[in-house]
Design a protein around this motif. Sequence first.
Motif, PDB file in Angstrom:
ATOM      1  N   ARG A  25      52.713   5.408  86.909  1.00 35.04           N
ATOM      2  CA  ARG A  25      52.835   5.274  85.454  1.00 35.04           C
ATOM      3  C   ARG A  25      52.702   6.611  84.727  1.00 35.04           C
ATOM      4  NH1 ARG A  25      48.633   1.238  83.749  1.00 35.04           N
ATOM      5  NH2 ARG A  25      49.443   1.763  81.690  1.00 35.04           N
ATOM      6  N   ALA A  26      52.355   7.657  85.465  1.00 34.82           N
ATOM      7  CA  ALA A  26      52.202   8.986  84.866  1.00 34.82           C
ATOM      8  C   ALA A  26      53.518   9.756  84.967  1.00 34.82           C
ATOM      9  CB  ALA A  26      51.087   9.748  85.586  1.00 34.82           C
ATOM     10  N   GLN A  27      53.628  10.785  84.151  1.00 35.67           N
ATOM     11  CA  GLN A  27      54.800  11.659  84.185  1.00 35.67           C
ATOM     12  C   GLN A  27      54.520  12.786  85.175  1.00 35.67           C
ATOM     13  OE1 GLN A  27      55.642  13.655  80.506  1.00 35.67           O
ATOM     14  NE2 GLN A  27      57.614  14.390  81.203  1.00 35.67           N
ATOM     15  N   ALA A  28      55.240  12.761  86.289  1.00 40.19           N
ATOM     16  CA  ALA A  28      55.045  13.766  87.335  1.00 40.19           C
ATOM     17  C   ALA A  28      55.964  14.962  87.108  1.00 40.19           C
ATOM     18  CB  ALA A  28      55.329  13.153  88.701  1.00 40.19           C
ATOM     19  N   ARG A  29      55.561  16.098  87.626  1.00 44.95           N
ATOM     20  CA  ARG A  29      56.433  17.265  87.637  1.00 44.95           C
ATOM     21  C   ARG A  29      57.450  17.061  88.755  1.00 44.95           C
ATOM     22  NH1 ARG A  29      54.792  21.807  84.246  1.00 44.95           N
ATOM     23  NH2 ARG A  29      53.214  20.787  83.015  1.00 44.95           N
ATOM     24  N   THR A  83      50.327  14.790  76.689  1.00 47.22           N
ATOM     25  CA  THR A  83      49.691  13.523  77.035  1.00 47.22           C
ATOM     26  C   THR A  83      48.517  13.717  77.982  1.00 47.22           C
ATOM     27  OG1 THR A  83      51.297  13.193  78.804  1.00 47.22           O
ATOM     28  CG2 THR A  83      51.803  12.182  76.676  1.00 47.22           C
ATOM     29  N   CYS A 125      50.430  15.568  87.376  1.00 41.00           N
ATOM     30  CA  CYS A 125      51.033  14.576  86.485  1.00 41.00           C
ATOM     31  C   CYS A 125      50.229  14.484  85.200  1.00 41.00           C
ATOM     32  CB  CYS A 125      51.128  13.208  87.169  1.00 41.00           C
ATOM     33  SG  CYS A 125      49.558  12.523  87.724  1.00 41.00           S
ATOM     34  N   ARG A 126      50.876  13.873  84.182  1.00 40.56           N
ATOM     35  CA  ARG A 126      50.270  13.697  82.860  1.00 40.56           C
ATOM     36  C   ARG A 126      50.414  12.256  82.427  1.00 40.56           C
ATOM     37  NH1 ARG A 126      49.706  17.214  78.930  1.00 40.56           N
ATOM     38  NH2 ARG A 126      49.689  19.394  79.451  1.00 40.56           N
ATOM     39  N   GLY A 127      49.430  11.798  81.670  1.00 38.47           N
ATOM     40  CA  GLY A 127      49.505  10.451  81.118  1.00 38.47           C
ATOM     41  C   GLY A 127      49.233   9.391  82.176  1.00 38.47           C
ATOM     42  N   GLY A 128      49.642   8.192  81.881  1.00 36.94           N
ATOM     43  CA  GLY A 128      49.418   7.101  82.812  1.00 36.94           C
ATOM     44  C   GLY A 128      48.016   6.529  82.688  1.00 36.94           C
TER      45      GLY A 128
END
Length: 169
Positions: A25-29, A83, A125-128
């Motif tokens: 659910r996170a934004q990965a690089r 995020t 990662c960011r968020g999630g």
Amino acid sequence: MYSLNAPPPSGVTALASELARDAPRAQARARGEHTLVAKRLGEGDHAAYARLEARAREAVRGTAPFAARVTGVERFETAVTGTSPVVYLAVESPGLVRLHRRLCERFDPVDGLEGDAYVPHVTVCRGGDPETARRLTERRIDPVEWTVDELAFFDAERGRSVSRVSLPA
């Protein structure tokens, strides 16, 4: 925003990608987008970039290659920008910290991110989900060690390196 980065080796980027798969659910690089920021240099058009690069090259002159080591998985609960949470690979590198301080003498530090607040890291990662982020930080990883023998000038707007400088500079 332009920055001067220490390109992480494939072992570090592969580890970051592997960890990010466990945070769906996170934004990965994406592969190839992992960076280890030494210092943000500023913004501007092509002419402004040329001046920033020239100043940065002068600041890094004489810098010898230095050691870096990924030591674990950590997180920022609340990111200064973007995020949250941010899961990252913690990087231990006295040489990188010295370089960062030298660059802060020539380029204004970004409040909350640089100077005394500087935390060398590679974002996973960011968020999630915050609970997933917490679980990722409990992972035990094998340290990854390497020698930083080049630096990359990075254009965040275009998401790519625009030039490099070999060490010793």
